[in-house]
Design a protein around this motif. Structure first.
Motif, PDB file in Angstrom:
ATOM      1  N   LEU A  15       0.833  -1.199   0.000  1.00 14.45           N
ATOM      2  CA  LEU A  15       0.000   0.000   0.000  1.00 14.45           C
ATOM      3  C   LEU A  15       0.872   1.255   0.000  1.00 14.45           C
ATOM      4  CD1 LEU A  15      -2.920   1.103   0.154  1.00 14.45           C
ATOM      5  CD2 LEU A  15      -2.674   1.104   2.653  1.00 14.45           C
ATOM      6  N   GLN A  16       1.941   1.231   0.778  1.00 15.70           N
ATOM      7  CA  GLN A  16       2.847   2.376   0.812  1.00 15.70           C
ATOM      8  C   GLN A  16       3.569   2.544  -0.528  1.00 15.70           C
ATOM      9  OE1 GLN A  16       2.920   4.632   3.180  1.00 15.70           O
ATOM     10  NE2 GLN A  16       1.381   3.449   4.304  1.00 15.70           N
ATOM     11  N   THR A  17       3.894   1.422  -1.169  1.00 15.97           N
ATOM     12  CA  THR A  17       4.524   1.497  -2.493  1.00 15.97           C
ATOM     13  C   THR A  17       3.577   2.121  -3.506  1.00 15.97           C
ATOM     14  OG1 THR A  17       5.879  -0.468  -2.033  1.00 15.97           O
ATOM     15  CG2 THR A  17       5.581   0.145  -4.343  1.00 15.97           C
ATOM     16  N   LEU A  18       2.321   1.705  -3.482  1.00 23.84           N
ATOM     17  CA  LEU A  18       1.326   2.283  -4.389  1.00 23.84           C
ATOM     18  C   LEU A  18       1.141   3.769  -4.111  1.00 23.84           C
ATOM     19  CD1 LEU A  18      -1.351  -0.561  -4.327  1.00 23.84           C
ATOM     20  CD2 LEU A  18      -0.036   0.162  -6.323  1.00 23.84           C
ATOM     21  N   HIS A  19       1.228   4.140  -2.851  1.00 18.23           N
ATOM     22  CA  HIS A  19       1.049   5.542  -2.479  1.00 18.23           C
ATOM     23  C   HIS A  19       2.193   6.409  -2.979  1.00 18.23           C
ATOM     24  CE1 HIS A  19       1.130   8.921   0.601  1.00 18.23           C
ATOM     25  NE2 HIS A  19      -0.047   9.057   0.026  1.00 18.23           N
ATOM     26  N   SER A  20       3.412   5.876  -2.925  1.00 19.68           N
ATOM     27  CA  SER A  20       4.588   6.677  -3.278  1.00 19.68           C
ATOM     28  C   SER A  20       5.003   6.543  -4.740  1.00 19.68           C
ATOM     29  CB  SER A  20       5.772   6.286  -2.382  1.00 19.68           C
ATOM     30  OG  SER A  20       6.102   4.917  -2.549  1.00 19.68           O
ATOM     31  N   GLU A  21       4.639   5.434  -5.388  1.00 18.08           N
ATOM     32  CA  GLU A  21       5.141   5.178  -6.732  1.00 18.08           C
ATOM     33  C   GLU A  21       4.067   5.167  -7.805  1.00 18.08           C
ATOM     34  OE1 GLU A  21       7.721   1.804  -6.912  1.00 18.08           O
ATOM     35  OE2 GLU A  21       8.693   2.272  -4.991  1.00 18.08           O
ATOM     36  N   THR A  22       2.828   5.508  -7.430  1.00 15.54           N
ATOM     37  CA  THR A  22       1.753   5.629  -8.415  1.00 15.54           C
ATOM     38  C   THR A  22       0.908   6.847  -8.065  1.00 15.54           C
ATOM     39  OG1 THR A  22      -0.023   4.400  -7.283  1.00 15.54           O
ATOM     40  CG2 THR A  22       1.648   3.094  -8.434  1.00 15.54           C
ATOM     41  N   SER A  23      -0.055   7.143  -8.922  1.00 16.46           N
ATOM     42  CA  SER A  23      -0.983   8.245  -8.658  1.00 16.46           C
ATOM     43  C   SER A  23      -2.381   7.721  -8.331  1.00 16.46           C
ATOM     44  CB  SER A  23      -1.047   9.180  -9.869  1.00 16.46           C
ATOM     45  OG  SER A  23      -1.425   8.468 -11.034  1.00 16.46           O
ATOM     46  N   LEU A  24      -2.453   6.511  -7.763  1.00 17.21           N
ATOM     47  CA  LEU A  24      -3.750   5.980  -7.354  1.00 17.21           C
ATOM     48  C   LEU A  24      -4.365   6.818  -6.236  1.00 17.21           C
ATOM     49  CD1 LEU A  24      -3.234   2.100  -7.322  1.00 17.21           C
ATOM     50  CD2 LEU A  24      -4.560   3.454  -8.938  1.00 17.21           C
ATOM     51  N   PHE A  25      -3.515   7.375  -5.375  1.00 16.88           N
ATOM     52  CA  PHE A  25      -3.981   8.160  -4.243  1.00 16.88           C
ATOM     53  C   PHE A  25      -3.416   9.569  -4.309  1.00 16.88           C
ATOM     54  CE2 PHE A  25      -3.230   3.751  -2.694  1.00 16.88           C
ATOM     55  CZ  PHE A  25      -4.548   3.377  -2.518  1.00 16.88           C
ATOM     56  N   SER A  26      -3.994  10.441  -3.515  1.00 20.33           N
ATOM     57  CA  SER A  26      -3.420  11.768  -3.351  1.00 20.33           C
ATOM     58  C   SER A  26      -2.150  11.645  -2.518  1.00 20.33           C
ATOM     59  CB  SER A  26      -4.419  12.702  -2.652  1.00 20.33           C
ATOM     60  OG  SER A  26      -3.782  13.894  -2.255  1.00 20.33           O
ATOM     61  N   SER A  27      -1.099  12.321  -2.925  1.00 19.41           N
ATOM     62  CA  SER A  27       0.161  12.260  -2.191  1.00 19.41           C
ATOM     63  C   SER A  27       0.136  13.128  -0.941  1.00 19.41           C
ATOM     64  CB  SER A  27       1.313  12.704  -3.098  1.00 19.41           C
ATOM     65  OG  SER A  27       1.150  14.060  -3.491  1.00 19.41           O
ATOM     66  N   ARG A  28      -0.918  13.943  -0.787  1.00 20.31           N
ATOM     67  CA  ARG A  28      -0.977  14.882   0.333  1.00 20.31           C
ATOM     68  C   ARG A  28      -1.531  14.268   1.614  1.00 20.31           C
ATOM     69  NH1 ARG A  28      -2.691  18.241  -4.088  1.00 20.31           N
ATOM     70  NH2 ARG A  28      -1.172  19.896  -4.486  1.00 20.31           N
ATOM     71  N   GLU A  29      -2.068  13.075   1.538  1.00 23.58           N
ATOM     72  CA  GLU A  29      -2.634  12.433   2.716  1.00 23.58           C
ATOM     73  C   GLU A  29      -2.348  10.940   2.671  1.00 23.58           C
ATOM     74  OE1 GLU A  29      -7.211  11.926   1.201  1.00 23.58           O
ATOM     75  OE2 GLU A  29      -6.542  13.912   1.837  1.00 23.58           O
ATOM     76  N   PRO A  30      -2.358  10.258   3.808  1.00 23.09           N
ATOM     77  CA  PRO A  30      -2.064   8.814   3.813  1.00 23.09           C
ATOM     78  C   PRO A  30      -3.109   8.036   3.018  1.00 23.09           C
ATOM     79  CG  PRO A  30      -2.901   9.522   5.949  1.00 23.09           C
ATOM     80  CD  PRO A  30      -2.640  10.771   5.166  1.00 23.09           C
ATOM     81  N   PRO A  31      -2.727   6.899   2.456  1.00 19.58           N
ATOM     82  CA  PRO A  31      -3.691   6.108   1.672  1.00 19.58           C
ATOM     83  C   PRO A  31      -4.785   5.550   2.573  1.00 19.58           C
ATOM     84  CG  PRO A  31      -1.677   4.858   2.030  1.00 19.58           C
ATOM     85  CD  PRO A  31      -1.403   6.238   2.534  1.00 19.58           C
TER      86      PRO A  31
END
Length: 236
Positions: A147-163
């Protein structure tokens, strides 16, 4: 594989039955006094979950995460506002903006799953009930790392808040089905990370502090008074 997946989709329900203290001959039912009301409540709960896509599905108070708290307070404020008033309409716009942002994330996940061949199963895989528990996860550590990898290495989530934690449970399922690595590879290809400036696009970010401040102002009565003044000039 079938039985394992089925466990992820089951929801534990515990019905406490209170016996009649009087020694009447009539037997007390082993279900709530009004079964129809009980099942309607359960259906409404699931509909609410699918509509609001809570980031912390296991938090009944919707207060642990700032985004859940903001959405919950907006919903509560709208319930106390007269339908059709200016305040009601403004709250509805904010609520739908938050829901749209969450649906955008879910739609991205669905696109990847369908591309992996899970056309019929995508919605089921993405469904997370309020009864989801970390204790039932099979690969919690690996799921959180991914989940952290998807958060940091994709644009699936907003980078401004935790997934959102809800996707932790989904990743646990994908790991169990042995498709998590394929999902990660597709996510990196379909949704590469954005520059910070790209996230200014409307719908991708919500100003949570502003929304919370607005709800607090309405709870103080100022916004509601304005909506009541304008209500006479507007029709639903």
């Amino acid at each position: 594989m079938g039985s394992g997946f089925r466990k992820f989709c089951l929801q534990c329900c515990c019905c406490c039955c209170v016996g009649d203290e009087d020694d009447d001959d009539e037997k007390q039912p082993l279900v709530p006094q009004d079964p129809l009301e009980y099942f309607n409540r359960e259906v409404q709960k699931r509909r609410d979950e699918e509509t609001n896509l809570w980031s912390e599905p296991g938090d009944p108070s919707h207060s642990e995460r700032e985004d859940d708290r903001a959405l919950y307070q907006l919903l509560q404020a709208r319930n106390k506002t007269r339908m059709g008033s200016t305040g009601y309409r403004r709250l509805s716009v904010d609520i739908e903006a938050m829901r749209d942002t969450r649906r955008e994330v879910r739609d991205k996940w669905k696109t990847i799953l369908e591309n992996l061949g899970f056309m019929a199963e995508a919605d089921t895989l993405l469904n997370v009930s309020a009864g989801a528990s970390h204790d039932r996860m099979r690969n919690a550590t690996a799921a959180r790392s991914m989940l952290q990898t998807l958060h940091s290495e994709t644009s699936l989530f907003s980078s401004r808040e935790p997934p959102p934690e809800r996707y932790l449970f989904i990743l646990d399922r994908l790991l169990y089905l042995d498709i998590a690595e394929d999902f990660l590879a597709k996510a990196k290809r379909f949704y590469p990370p954005r520059d910070d400036s790209d996230e200014d696009t409307p719908g991708l970010a919500i100003n949570l502090p502003l929304l919370l401040a607005r709800v607090e102002a309405m709870n103080g009565g100022g916004e509601e008074d304005e909506s009541e003044r304008d209500d006479g000039n507007m029709t639903d």
